[in-house]
Design an enzyme around this catalytic site. Structure first.
Site, PDB file in Angstrom:
ATOM      1  N   THR A   1       0.840  -1.208   0.000  1.00 29.92           N
ATOM      2  CA  THR A   1       0.000   0.000   0.000  1.00 29.92           C
ATOM      3  C   THR A   1       0.871   1.253   0.000  1.00 29.92           C
ATOM      4  O   THR A   1       0.607   2.200  -0.736  1.00 29.92           O
ATOM      5  CB  THR A   1      -0.940   0.006   1.223  1.00 29.92           C
TER       6      THR A   1
ATOM      7  N   ALA B   1       4.299   1.243  -0.717  1.00 27.86           N
ATOM      8  CA  ALA B   1       5.241   1.163  -1.841  1.00 27.86           C
ATOM      9  C   ALA B   1       4.609   1.682  -3.130  1.00 27.86           C
ATOM     10  O   ALA B   1       5.267   2.354  -3.923  1.00 27.86           O
ATOM     11  CB  ALA B   1       5.718  -0.273  -2.024  1.00 27.86           C
TER      12      ALA B   1
ATOM     13  N   LEU C   1      11.489   2.378  12.702  1.00 24.22           N
ATOM     14  CA  LEU C   1      11.104   2.285  11.296  1.00 24.22           C
ATOM     15  C   LEU C   1      11.636   3.493  10.542  1.00 24.22           C
ATOM     16  O   LEU C   1      11.675   4.595  11.095  1.00 24.22           O
ATOM     17  CB  LEU C   1       9.575   2.291  11.172  1.00 24.22           C
ATOM     18  N   GLU C   2      12.004   3.302   9.285  1.00 22.84           N
ATOM     19  CA  GLU C   2      12.406   4.421   8.440  1.00 22.84           C
ATOM     20  C   GLU C   2      11.490   4.459   7.225  1.00 22.84           C
ATOM     21  O   GLU C   2      11.320   3.460   6.534  1.00 22.84           O
ATOM     22  CB  GLU C   2      13.858   4.272   7.989  1.00 22.84           C
TER      23      GLU C   2
END
Length: 188
Positions: free
Chosen positions: A113, A115, A136-137
């Site tokens: 979703t 990407a 998270l990055e």
């Protein structure tokens, strides 16, 4: 080394606290509205992003150095939606706390979703006996601002169990990100 199923993930989360809080199935709606799904899937677990963010800014630094990272390179933000500037990135953390068994290694992949909107989620593997909230990055590869939704799915964790227990785990070697709680910046 084999990938672990939904049954194994449920058992490890419910009996051994591997994932807390834990959703035993896929959650696709909250309060009657559609969301980016999270929870247990066939062979993985879709994690959620918490509402704590660090948004990258280039106004205070001239170079990004992972060995000597300047905390002023980020602006702290707390909220349900984070707007990432064009061609920039933000750090966040998971809502879930993980305790990885000694015989298990995970790989984490971004959800399609995000990407499909040009937003890439990057997370390194969770090593054997690592525990903590995951940093998270989110990279916004587009020339437009991009939204990240707190409390909704953002990436999927795949669990792989080895045929043999490792000699030295992340905990054994005193890993620098062991037990992390907030959004954690680079350490050396």
């Amino acid at each position: 080394m084999s990938i672990k199923s939904d049954k194994w993930i449920r058992r490890m989360a419910e009996q051994h606290g591997m994932i807390e809080p834990f959703a035993p199935g896929q959650v696709r709606e909250q309060d009657g509205r559609k969301i980016v799904s999270y929870g247990t899937s066939s062979y993985g677990y879709d994690i959620r992003c918490a509402d704590e963010f660090k948004i990258f800014t280039n106004i205070n630094s001239t170079i990004v150095d992972p060995k000597n990272f300047d905390e002023k390179s980020f602006v702290d933000f707390k909220g349900d939606v984070c707007i990432i500037p064009p061609n920039s990135f933000a750090l966040a953390r998971t809502m879930e706390y993980f305790r990885i068994p000694r015989s298990v290694l995970t790989i984490c992949l971004g959800k399609s979703t995000y990407a499909r909107c040009g937003i890439i989620v990057n997370v390194t593997p969770f090593e054997p006996e690592w525990e903590g909230y995951v940093t998270l990055e989110f990279s916004n590869t587009t020339p437009l601002p991009a939204k990240i939704y707190a409390g909704e799915g953002c990436a999927q964790v795949l669990f792989f169990e080895s045929d043999e227990v490792c000699e030295t785990s992340y905990r054994d070697r005193g890993g620098k990100y062991q037990g992390q709680h907030g959004v954690t910046l680079p350490k050396t």
